[in-house]
Design a protein around this motif. Structure first.
Motif, mmCIF file in Angstrom:
data_model
loop_
_atom_site.group_PDB
_atom_site.id
_atom_site.type_symbol
_atom_site.label_atom_id
_atom_site.label_comp_id
_atom_site.label_asym_id
_atom_site.label_seq_id
_atom_site.Cartn_x
_atom_site.Cartn_y
_atom_site.Cartn_z
ATOM 1 N N GLU A 120 0.827 -1.208 0.000
ATOM 2 C CA GLU A 120 0.000 0.000 0.000
ATOM 3 C C GLU A 120 0.863 1.261 0.000
ATOM 4 O OE1 GLU A 120 -3.701 2.096 2.190
ATOM 5 O OE2 GLU A 120 -3.645 -0.016 1.683
ATOM 6 N N ARG A 121 1.978 1.214 0.708
ATOM 7 C CA ARG A 121 2.844 2.392 0.786
ATOM 8 C C ARG A 121 3.547 2.657 -0.549
ATOM 9 N NH1 ARG A 121 7.763 3.781 4.932
ATOM 10 N NH2 ARG A 121 8.276 5.729 3.893
ATOM 11 N N PRO A 165 0.289 2.474 -4.009
ATOM 12 C CA PRO A 165 -1.050 2.773 -3.494
ATOM 13 C C PRO A 165 -2.162 2.489 -4.509
ATOM 14 C CG PRO A 165 0.154 4.794 -3.944
ATOM 15 C CD PRO A 165 1.118 3.660 -4.122
ATOM 16 N N HIS A 166 -1.843 2.583 -5.766
ATOM 17 C CA HIS A 166 -2.795 2.298 -6.843
ATOM 18 C C HIS A 166 -2.103 1.353 -7.828
ATOM 19 C CE1 HIS A 166 -5.397 5.397 -5.296
ATOM 20 N NE2 HIS A 166 -4.412 6.251 -5.344
ATOM 21 N N ARG A 169 2.179 7.575 -6.181
ATOM 22 C CA ARG A 169 2.351 8.197 -4.863
ATOM 23 C C ARG A 169 2.067 9.687 -4.928
ATOM 24 N NH1 ARG A 169 7.531 6.211 -1.822
ATOM 25 N NH2 ARG A 169 6.349 7.045 -0.071
ATOM 26 N N ARG A 176 -1.769 10.131 -5.093
ATOM 27 C CA ARG A 176 -2.489 9.524 -3.968
ATOM 28 C C ARG A 176 -3.426 10.498 -3.245
ATOM 29 N NH1 ARG A 176 0.251 5.750 0.542
ATOM 30 N NH2 ARG A 176 -1.661 4.651 1.080
ATOM 31 N N ARG A 187 -9.828 6.438 -3.712
ATOM 32 C CA ARG A 187 -9.726 4.994 -3.888
ATOM 33 C C ARG A 187 -10.002 4.657 -5.338
ATOM 34 N NH1 ARG A 187 -13.873 1.876 -4.765
ATOM 35 N NH2 ARG A 187 -15.959 2.706 -4.664
#
Length: 172
Positions: free
Chosen positions: A7-8, A11-12, A47, A50, A55
């Motif tokens: 996730e870090r 993130p996508h 990032r 983000r 989402r």
């Protein structure tokens, strides 16, 4: 631990894949330098965006891949048809405006539908009218508007609704 790492740094994940593939295609190379740059961009760009993307929507991947292949196929075939029409006698052209009624008010489905229509040579989306619940489309040449509408709905709208798990009349 593994989840937090992913996730870090990603993130996508879908955006990361798109960025990496786009870079490789733009560079026209799979040399180590291009691959490293693709990886760097695949980490940095998602990032950076983000904070702006809360989402990514949950989608059905198999129908997404099928729709992608259908759209690519339709683009290739449409290019050939448009070339034949444009290079041939122009009196054979039958340009038409028509409205495609929408099954849903789901923004992502309708926006992607409009983008697919515009991307396919020979058709252009002039606008989405949410109040009327339709998309205004211009076709370079068609002799059967009803068949065009049925084709758009069957080949693009229904799969998009399936991808986003949207039912007729849903709003998002």
């Amino acid at each position: 631990m593994q989840y937090r790492f992913m996730e870090r740094w990603f993130p996508h994940p879908f955006v990361s894949v798109l960025v990496a593939v786009s870079w490789i295609m733009l560079a026209h190379s799979i040399a180590i330098g291009s691959l490293v740059m693709a990886l760097i961009l695949a980490i940095v760009i998602p990032r950076l965006i983000r904070p702006f993307v809360e989402r990514t929507p949950d989608i059905q991947w198999l129908p997404s891949i099928k729709l992608f292949l259908v759209v690519v196929w339709d683009i290739v075939i449409s290019n050939l048809r448009v070339a034949k029409l444009v290079l041939g006698p122009t009196d054979r052209l039958q340009p038409k405006w028509f409205r495609v009624p929408l099954e849903t008010q789901h923004e992502q489905v309708n926006t992607l539908l409009a983008m697919i229509i515009t991307t396919t040579p020979g058709t252009v989306t002039a606008g989405i009218d949410q109040d009327r619940g339709d998309i205004l489309v211009h076709a370079l040449s068609t002799d059967d508007i009803e068949e065009e509408i049925k084709t758009i709905k069957a080949r693009y709208e229904r799969p998009l609704m399936q991808i986003f798990d949207v039912k007729t009349g849903d709003v998002a």
